[in-house]
Scaffold this motif. Structure first.
Motif, short mmCIF file in Angstrom:
data_model
loop_
_atom_site.label_atom_id
_atom_site.label_comp_id
_atom_site.label_asym_id
_atom_site.label_seq_id
_atom_site.Cartn_x
_atom_site.Cartn_y
_atom_site.Cartn_z
N THR A 43 0.95 -0.96 0.07
CA THR A 43 -0.10 -0.04 -0.07
C THR A 43 1.01 1.32 -0.04
O THR A 43 1.67 1.16 0.99
CB THR A 43 -1.02 0.00 1.21
OG1 THR A 43 -1.63 -1.25 1.23
CG2 THR A 43 -2.00 1.27 1.25
N LEU B 117 -5.71 -0.31 -6.62
CA LEU B 117 -6.64 0.01 -6.04
C LEU B 117 -6.23 1.35 -5.68
O LEU B 117 -5.82 1.50 -4.52
CB LEU B 117 -6.83 -1.14 -4.70
CG LEU B 117 -7.23 -2.41 -5.03
CD1 LEU B 117 -7.40 -3.16 -3.80
CD2 LEU B 117 -8.27 -2.56 -6.01
N VAL C 61 -8.10 4.21 -1.85
CA VAL C 61 -8.54 3.06 -0.99
C VAL C 61 -9.06 3.82 0.33
O VAL C 61 -9.64 3.35 1.23
CB VAL C 61 -7.49 1.80 -0.65
CG1 VAL C 61 -6.47 1.99 0.48
CG2 VAL C 61 -8.46 0.65 -0.59
N SER D 247 -15.66 -1.71 1.71
CA SER D 247 -14.37 -2.01 2.60
C SER D 247 -14.50 -3.58 3.09
O SER D 247 -13.38 -4.32 2.97
CB SER D 247 -14.04 -1.19 3.46
OG SER D 247 -14.97 -1.42 4.55
N ALA E 61 -2.47 -1.04 -3.54
CA ALA E 61 -3.50 -0.16 -3.08
C ALA E 61 -2.61 1.25 -3.10
O ALA E 61 -1.62 1.33 -2.73
CB ALA E 61 -3.79 -0.60 -1.77
#
Length: 243
Positions: A103, A172, A175, A187, A220
């Motif tokens: 992420t 993604l 997010v 989510s 993400a």
């Protein structure tokens, strides 16, 4: 259907729907529904895969060519690919209980999305960006039930269709801006998608067959960690971008 390379269970479902379609004839209003369902079932690239390249040195070259600076970010991504390469060479089965999602967290305009593109290029996989900013409807992720007028599969099935392979890199985006309201909590659906123990049997409401997402690389991006729901953040390995 014969040439689509579907798994056995999906093939049975397709044949069953095809038989219903044949019995129904063109004039029935439901036949159009079955027709579009079969079209979507065939749009999923069941047997297609990109030949993955796991090469840490090449990855670093691609990242350096596309981005200046960001040294700590690049190091972590190269490490991630090096570990994947070692696992593959030593024949270690992917651990279904482990596996964090990379992420990228940082202010807008610091290159998070384009780093994701570079990772896809380095891995020789297709790249699909899935923007989640402001998504409040769980059906966006998981699809609508087929009984609704204008029902569509969720964004993941559409991302696979756009990528034309079953192992793309799916980014993604945003997010941290997923919201929840009376239409469900997206989510919570994402939690299943990002869980390596569950995502090999992901079920889209519209297609209602199991889709294997375990070969997809999910990355993400977010602007801040504080607004990402707790359980989702536990699934993530955070890489910080400086302002």
């Amino acid at each position: 259907i014969a040439e689509a390379g579907m798994p056995e269970a999906v093939r049975e479902q397709a044949d069953k729907e095809l038989a219903r379609f044949e019995r129904m004839g063109e004039s029935s209003p439901e036949s159009q529904m079955i027709r579009s369902y079969l079209d979507w079932l065939l749009a999923v690239p069941w047997g297609e895969r990109s030949d993955e390249v796991l090469d840490p040195e090449r990855t670093r070259e691609v990242l350096d060519a596309d981005h200046a600076g960001l040294d700590d970010v690049k190091k972590r991504i190269v490490e991630y690919i090096a570990v994947a390469k070692l696992r593959k060479e030593r024949g270690i089965e992917p651990d279904k209980r482990a596996g964090a999602i990379l992420t990228l967290i940082g202010p807008p305009g610091t290159g998070k999305t384009s780093i994701g593109e570079s990772v896809a290029k380095a891995l020789n996989r297709e790249f699909v960006r899935m923007s989640l900013g402001g998504v409040r409807d769980e059906a966006e992720i998981r699809g609508h039930r087929r009984t609704y007028i204008g029902a569509l599969p969720g964004r993941l099935v559409r991302a696979l269709r756009d990528a034309k392979t079953m192992n793309p890199v799916i980014l993604l985006d945003e997010v941290d801006k997923v919201g929840a309201d009376w239409r469900g909590d997206p989510s919570a659906a994402l939690l299943e998608v990002l869980d390596p123990a569950q995502n090999s049997t992901f079920r889209d409401h519209y297609l209602d067959v199991e889709i294997d997402l375990s070969q997809v690389v999910f990355i993400a991006t977010a602007n801040q960690a504080e607004t990402i729901p707790g359980p989702l953040l536990d699934r993530m390995e955070v890489i910080r971008f400086d302002g």
